[in-house]
Design a protein around this motif. Structure first.
Motif, PDB file in Angstrom:
ATOM      1  N   CYS A 182      51.640 -16.356   4.861  1.00  0.00           N
ATOM      2  CA  CYS A 182      50.687 -15.745   3.933  1.00  0.00           C
ATOM      3  C   CYS A 182      50.575 -14.250   4.184  1.00  0.00           C
ATOM      4  O   CYS A 182      50.507 -13.451   3.256  1.00  0.00           O
ATOM      5  CB  CYS A 182      49.296 -16.362   4.096  1.00  0.00           C
ATOM      6  SG  CYS A 182      49.186 -18.012   3.438  1.00  0.00           S
ATOM      7  N   ARG A 183      50.548 -13.880   5.463  1.00  0.00           N
ATOM      8  CA  ARG A 183      50.396 -12.454   5.786  1.00  0.00           C
ATOM      9  C   ARG A 183      51.597 -11.667   5.310  1.00  0.00           C
ATOM     10  O   ARG A 183      51.457 -10.558   4.814  1.00  0.00           O
ATOM     11  CB  ARG A 183      50.304 -12.274   7.300  1.00  0.00           C
ATOM     12  CG  ARG A 183      49.061 -12.843   7.802  1.00  0.00           C
ATOM     13  CD  ARG A 183      49.081 -12.807   9.305  1.00  0.00           C
ATOM     14  NE  ARG A 183      47.704 -12.580   9.666  1.00  0.00           N
ATOM     15  CZ  ARG A 183      47.268 -11.613  10.432  1.00  0.00           C
ATOM     16  NH1 ARG A 183      48.099 -10.777  10.998  1.00  0.00           N
ATOM     17  NH2 ARG A 183      46.001 -11.477  10.676  1.00  0.00           N
ATOM     18  N   GLY A 211      51.734 -12.234   1.236  1.00  0.00           N
ATOM     19  CA  GLY A 211      50.527 -11.940   0.453  1.00  0.00           C
ATOM     20  C   GLY A 211      50.019 -13.132  -0.358  1.00  0.00           C
ATOM     21  O   GLY A 211      49.184 -12.971  -1.236  1.00  0.00           O
TER      22      GLY A 211
END
Ligand SMILES: Cc1cc2nc3c(=O)[nH]c(=O)nc-3n(C[C@H](O)[C@H](O)[C@H](O)COP(=O)(O)OP(=O)(O)OC[C@H]3O[C@@H](n4cnc5c(N)ncnc54)[C@H](O)[C@@H]3O)c2cc1C
Ligand code: FES
Lengths: 476, 101
Positions: A432-433, A436
């Protein structure tokens, strides 16, 4: 024969459901991999313990076990369910018990498999001496053995004070309790807790006892590293900010020979995923959970879920949910009239609100925050089974594998014998990091049999490990 | 690793039996989980990380993490899901043994 109902899991949810179902006249079978009913919270003492002082959990468990013994239902303990298949008339359950393989046919299934512990990596967490917070409860309740001689209890959530309190109550030493949350979050959820005064008083009592015993309890603090030569010997802690991200230099180093570490619970969804039920992401209930209606009906006909497996809400709610689901199943199968279902379920539905409010407030304290990922050093192992560090996994994600299943195939992360239980969430967060996206957008990893590790040692007779129909990984 | 204390106050346990792990004789109450018995005996490393070779020991205590796998009678099984019995012969996996399940 074909049962009306198979209940998988004999914790508060499953055992209560079995009692209710049997009373409603359902041919019921109950299966659990533990030696006795009680689940994680009210687990029975192991066979080595001949006598021990009574505890509130032990007494509640004994009452539940006595009530279960009084009803007519088949039960299989020490039996691990490793596959469930759906067919036109119902479900076929495969389990492995000490006496061999077990196949059960049933019209309806109630999944009551509970939660699994969530432990995010910190540097040094693979050293011998580091165990889960839930693991510590199991060790103390079932075996009456302490996790160590000088213990650091760290992470988030209500198990922190429970575990620390159990250690000192049983004559052990707690070097410090290290809680990522500020004290204010506990005070803020008070309004949700006063509806369950019994539980609230117990929680406050643990804190008071810790304070009276002079145990250091650090709020807004996290583990920076765990060190030692082949086993834990030192633990360094430091402050964290509101996102649980490390803040400033480390503040203290403790000599300790054990760490109990945990970051809340997540619904154990492997069985509901395997059966193709729809799932939704709800951080406030532990993350991914099956989509259900009020009585635990999933999107798969005949498949119900109750207890922590339907969203983490604690034992009190689990017990009521189990009973409500059992009655709903009885009505669906035509063994209870609608009128009778209403009469029996109404008092339960009335009581469940308070219990759920309490449980959800506790679970909300443990919703993962970015600092859990921040605390993982590049060379810290994330996947314990395959020995993959944060750096290894990030490299894979940057190379284009941006979905948990794709990362699995590239690095074997999540394909180890633990079934990805301790790394999937971290891998998702890492992905996710970098991309995004949100965990909800990534979707939930697929589940395949076996649902539980089935070591060769559990099999006997003509049944052989090679016979286990483990399909090859599906193409991505 | 230091011995993990067995809680004594008000607790009575089954009679002690002797079992063997990698040729070392250990005593534990009959029926105690092998994982607990190894912790109480101060046995730190139960296996090694299959890829990194680093020492590992019990972690989940409920049969899920597979960090406590040992070999009994030639079969791999979780130490946290086996009870100690008299004369039980336990072998730790060699550092790089593949995990079978
Ligand atoms: C390790 C651990 C320790 C915990 N300790 C505490 C505590 O000390 N205090 C507290 O308030 N809460 C504790 N919790 C939370 C607690 O589990 C729940 O609030 C409550 O027990 C939920 O009840 P349940 O019936 O939904 O599930 P559980 O009590 O978890 O019961 C589920 C049962 O299903 C069985 N099961 C699951 N999958 C299978 C399978 N494939 N085959 C066969 N059997 C299966 C398990 O053996 C278990 O007995 C703990 C949770 C975990 C994971
Ligand atoms: S300690 Fe995790 S499987 Fe035994």
């Amino acid at each position: 024969m074909t049962y009306d109902l198979a209940v998988i899991g004999a914790g508060p949810a499953g055992a209560s459901a079995t009692i209710e179902a049997a009373k409603a006249g359902l041919d019921t079978v109950l299966i659990d991999e533990q030696r006795a009913a009680g689940g994680q919270v009210w687990r029975a003492k192991g066979p080595a313990i001949k006598a021990a002082p009574a505890t509130p959990e032990g007494k509640t468990g004994d009452r539940l076990r006595a009530a279960l013994a009084a009803v007519t239902a088949d039960r299989h303990f020490s039996a691990r369910v490793w596959d469930i298949e759906r067919h036109t008339d119902g479900f076929r359950i495969s389990a492995i018990s000490p006496t061999g393989a077990l196949t059960i046919e049933t019209r309806a299934v109630l999944l009551a498999g509970g939660a699994q512990e969530r432990v995010f990596a910190v540097p040094g967490w693979t050293l011998p001496g580091v165990i889960g917070l839930g693991a510590a409860t199991a060790l103390m309740k079932e075996q009456l053995v302490l996790p160590g001689n000088r213990v650091i209890v760290a992470g988030v959530g209500p198990l922190l004070s429970f575990v620390a309190h159990e250690i000192i109550r049983n004559g052990g030493k707690v070097a410090a309790v290290v809680d990522l949350n500020p004290l204010s979050v506990w005070l803020r959820c008070l309004p949700d807790l006063i509806g369950s005064p019994g539980l609230l008083v117990r929680g406050a009592w643990w804190r008071l006892r810790l304070w009276a015993a002079g145990v250091a309890y650090f709020h807004e603090c996290g583990i920076r590293s765990i060190e030692g030569d082949r086993a834990v010997s030192r633990v360094t802690i430091g402050a964290v900010d509101a996102n649980w991200c490390p803040l400033g230099a480390a503040t203290q180093t403790y000599d300790a020979d054990a760490v109990c570490l945990g970051h809340g619970l997540a619904p154990a969804t492997e069985a509901s995923r395997l059966l193709g039920a729809d799932h939704q992401y709800d951080g406030g209930q532990g993350g991914w959970k099956p989509v259900t209606d009020d009585v635990g009906r999933t999107t798969v006909p005949g498949l119900f879920v109750a207890g922590d497996g339907a969203g983490v809400q604690g034992a009190a709610a689990a017990q009521l949910q189990g009973r409500i689901s059992a009655l709903a199943i009885a009505e669906d199968l035509g063994l209870l009239t609608t009128r009778e279902w209403r009469r029996r379920s109404a008092p339960l539905i009335l009581r469940i609100g308070k219990a759920q409010r309490f449980g959800r407030a506790m679970t909300a304290l443990t919703i993962p925050r970015p600092g859990l990922i921040e605390a993982i050093a590049p060379d810290t192992l994330v996947c314990r089974c395959e020995g993959l560090s944060r750096h290894d996994i990030e490299a894979e994600i940057r190379a284009g594998a941006n979905w948990p299943n794709a990362i699995k195939s590239g690095t074997r992360c999540g394909m180890g014998p633990c079934g990805g239980r301790y790394c999937t969430e971290t891998v998702t967060e890492l992905a996710c990091r970098i991309t995004g996206k949100t965990p909800g957008e990534f979707g939930i990893p697929t589940a395949r049999p076996p649902l539980r590790p089935v070591p060769i040692g559990c099999l006997s007779g003509e049944f052989d490990y090679d016979d286990l129909p483990i399909p090859p990984p599906a193409p991505l | 690793m230091q011995h993990r204390p067995r809680i004594q106050k008000g607790v009575s346990r089954a009679a002690t039996v002797r079992f063997v792990i990698d040729g070392i004789e250990l005593d534990a109450p009959a029926g105690e989980s092998l994982a607990a018995a190894l912790m109480a005996a101060g046995i730190g490393t139960i296996r090694h990380g299959p890829m990194d070779g680093q020492p590992r020991s019990v972690f989940c205590l409920i049969g899920l993490c597979q960090e406590c796998l040992v070999e009994i009678d030639g079969m791999q099984i979780e130490a946290c899901r086996v009870n100690v019995s008299a004369g039980m012969q336990v072998n730790r996996l060699r550092p790089m043994d593949p995990i079978k399940p």
